[in-house]
Design an enzyme around this catalytic site. Structure first.
Site, short mmCIF file in Angstrom:
data_model
loop_
_atom_site.label_atom_id
_atom_site.label_comp_id
_atom_site.label_asym_id
_atom_site.label_seq_id
_atom_site.Cartn_x
_atom_site.Cartn_y
_atom_site.Cartn_z
N TRP A 23 52.28 1.09 41.56
CA TRP A 23 53.26 0.81 40.51
C TRP A 23 54.67 0.74 41.10
O TRP A 23 55.04 1.54 41.94
CB TRP A 23 53.21 1.90 39.43
CG TRP A 23 54.20 1.66 38.32
CD1 TRP A 23 54.24 0.57 37.49
CD2 TRP A 23 55.27 2.51 37.92
NE1 TRP A 23 55.29 0.69 36.59
CE2 TRP A 23 55.95 1.87 36.84
CE3 TRP A 23 55.75 3.74 38.36
CZ2 TRP A 23 57.04 2.43 36.20
CZ3 TRP A 23 56.85 4.30 37.72
CH2 TRP A 23 57.49 3.65 36.65
N ASP A 47 44.90 1.00 43.98
CA ASP A 47 45.04 1.02 42.52
C ASP A 47 46.19 0.10 42.11
O ASP A 47 47.32 0.26 42.56
CB ASP A 47 45.32 2.44 42.04
CG ASP A 47 45.44 2.51 40.52
OD1 ASP A 47 44.41 2.76 39.86
OD2 ASP A 47 46.55 2.30 39.99
N TYR A 52 51.62 -4.42 36.58
CA TYR A 52 52.45 -4.11 37.75
C TYR A 52 53.02 -5.38 38.40
O TYR A 52 53.92 -5.29 39.23
CB TYR A 52 51.66 -3.34 38.81
CG TYR A 52 51.15 -1.99 38.40
CD1 TYR A 52 51.51 -1.39 37.19
CD2 TYR A 52 50.27 -1.30 39.23
CE1 TYR A 52 51.01 -0.15 36.83
CE2 TYR A 52 49.77 -0.06 38.87
CZ TYR A 52 50.13 0.51 37.67
OH TYR A 52 49.63 1.73 37.31
N LYS A 81 43.71 -2.93 35.76
CA LYS A 81 43.72 -2.44 34.37
C LYS A 81 44.03 -3.54 33.36
O LYS A 81 44.85 -4.42 33.63
CB LYS A 81 44.75 -1.31 34.23
CG LYS A 81 44.61 -0.20 35.26
CD LYS A 81 45.68 0.84 35.17
CE LYS A 81 45.67 1.75 36.38
NZ LYS A 81 46.35 1.19 37.55
N HIS A 114 44.33 0.26 30.03
CA HIS A 114 45.54 0.91 30.54
C HIS A 114 46.16 1.89 29.54
O HIS A 114 46.75 2.90 29.94
CB HIS A 114 46.57 -0.16 30.93
CG HIS A 114 47.55 0.30 31.96
ND1 HIS A 114 48.18 -0.55 32.82
CD2 HIS A 114 48.01 1.53 32.30
CE1 HIS A 114 48.97 0.12 33.63
NE2 HIS A 114 48.89 1.39 33.32
N THR A 274 56.40 3.39 52.34
CA THR A 274 57.03 3.87 53.57
C THR A 274 55.95 4.26 54.58
O THR A 274 55.12 5.13 54.29
CB THR A 274 57.92 5.10 53.27
OG1 THR A 274 58.81 4.78 52.22
CG2 THR A 274 58.69 5.52 54.51
N ARG A 277 55.26 7.99 55.18
CA ARG A 277 54.70 8.69 54.02
C ARG A 277 53.26 8.27 53.77
O ARG A 277 52.44 9.08 53.31
CB ARG A 277 55.56 8.45 52.78
CG ARG A 277 56.91 9.16 52.88
CD ARG A 277 57.60 9.25 51.53
NE ARG A 277 58.98 9.71 51.70
CZ ARG A 277 60.05 8.99 51.41
NH1 ARG A 277 59.91 7.77 50.92
NH2 ARG A 277 61.25 9.49 51.58
#
Length: 326
Positions: A23, A47, A52, A81, A114, A274, A277
């Site tokens: 998202w 996902d 989105y 979704k 959703h 990132t 991350r």
């Protein structure tokens, strides 16, 4: 306590217990780079959602990986979704096919409704905000039958729900020929939704937690669409209790929070583009929280900590199928 690497789903499917949320990831070059790194380091669960507006970018990357032979389609677990504007029995197949075309796939592994409330569909309009929203009657039983037809047609392996409450799930369960395989909801240490999780686990429904680390960029999102920023948002990435636990295991706050959900048998789908991350978030299978789970349980705030409260859409809040406490 060990955390499962995969969650068993109907039909022998296995959902990786840690996935990549997407998202607000709509910058093409940034998302392409993130997806390539994620797939290189072992992410196999992606996902997304029609709303989105990034299915096509994801589809381009997946096609390259599959056509090159670096991955087989069956190595991946892809979720998308049915959008709020598709929550009507006449539009389920229409949006299912749109998503498959965007993703350049013959099927997805999981297709979710959703949100339990439907709005009027206007061609070319993604998600209207405020007074532009026109809600419709949501017949969950009729819509679910159309979701089941998508499984029958081979367009999705499994089907499930997102942002539904216990009462709404019970209604679907009673009429379902194919039972919901999954419920995706906001879940983190400050919003633990224990009764909802317990109900799902008792009925064999896999629970997926979105915003598992909170949503540090939520106020940026609000201002980008002309809304006032929220004053009180949980800042779990800097929480001192979580930090103390992280120091004990030489792990970050994010890793502790993800591990917490995994040990509750909840799938986590942290969003990041990132590289550092992405690597950090998947490195959560080499430690166990054990007695520290209680300290994290005690961080529960409840509804006040809900980030994705959908209050951007006030007309939804007066709909009879509004799923959250008012």
């Amino acid at each position: 306590m060990a955390a499962k690497i995969f969650m068993d789903m109907p039909g022998g499917l296995k959902m990786p217990a840690l996935g990549l949320g997407t998202w607000q990831a709509t910058n093409e070059s940034e998302l392409e780079k993130a997806l390539n790194i994620a797939l290189e380091i072992g992410y196999r669960h992606i996902d997304t959602a029609f709303v989105y507006q990034n299915e096509a970018i994801i589809g381009q990357v997946l096609k390259k990986w599959i056509s090159s032979g670096k991955l087989k389609r069956e190595d991946l677990f892809i979720t998308t979704k049915l959008p709020i504007s598709g929550v009507h029995e006449d539009r389920v197949e229409f949006f299912m096919k749109k998503s498959l075309a965007n993703l350049q796939l013959d099927y997805v592994d999981l297709y979710l409704i959703h949100f339990p409330i439907g709005i009027k569909y206007v061609e070319g309009q993604n998600l209207p905000i405020g007074d532009d929203v026109q809600t419709e009657k949501s017949d969950h039983i009729a819509i679910w039958k159309k979701m089941e037809e998508q499984v029958d047609a081979g367009r999705t392996k499994t089907i499930g729900l997102s942002n539904f409450n216990v009462k709404q799930i019970e209604k679907v369960l009673k009429s379902a020929r194919i039972k919901p395989a999954c419920l995706q909801v906001e879940l983190h240490v400050c919003l633990q939704q224990r009764q909802l999780v317990k109900f799902c686990h008792q009925h064999g429904i896999v629970v997926v937690g979105y915003c598992p680390l909170g949503c540090p960029g939520y106020n940026k999102f609000l201002t980008s669409i002309g809304q006032e920023p929220r004053q009180k948002l949980p800042d779990m990435l800097h929480d001192s209790v979580i930090k103390k636990i992280g120091n004990k295991y030489k792990k970050t706050n994010a890793q502790v929070m993800l591990r917490y959900l995994l040990q509750r048998n909840i799938v986590a789908i942290p969003k990041s583009v990132t590289p550092a991350r992405l690597k950090e978030n998947i490195d959560v299978f080499d430690f166990s929280l054990d007695s520290d789970m209680k300290s994290l349980d005690d961080l529960e705030v409840g509804e006040e900590a809900r980030i994705g409260d959908f209050k951007l859409f006030p007309k939804l809040m007066v709909h009879p199928e509004w799923p959250f406490p008012k």
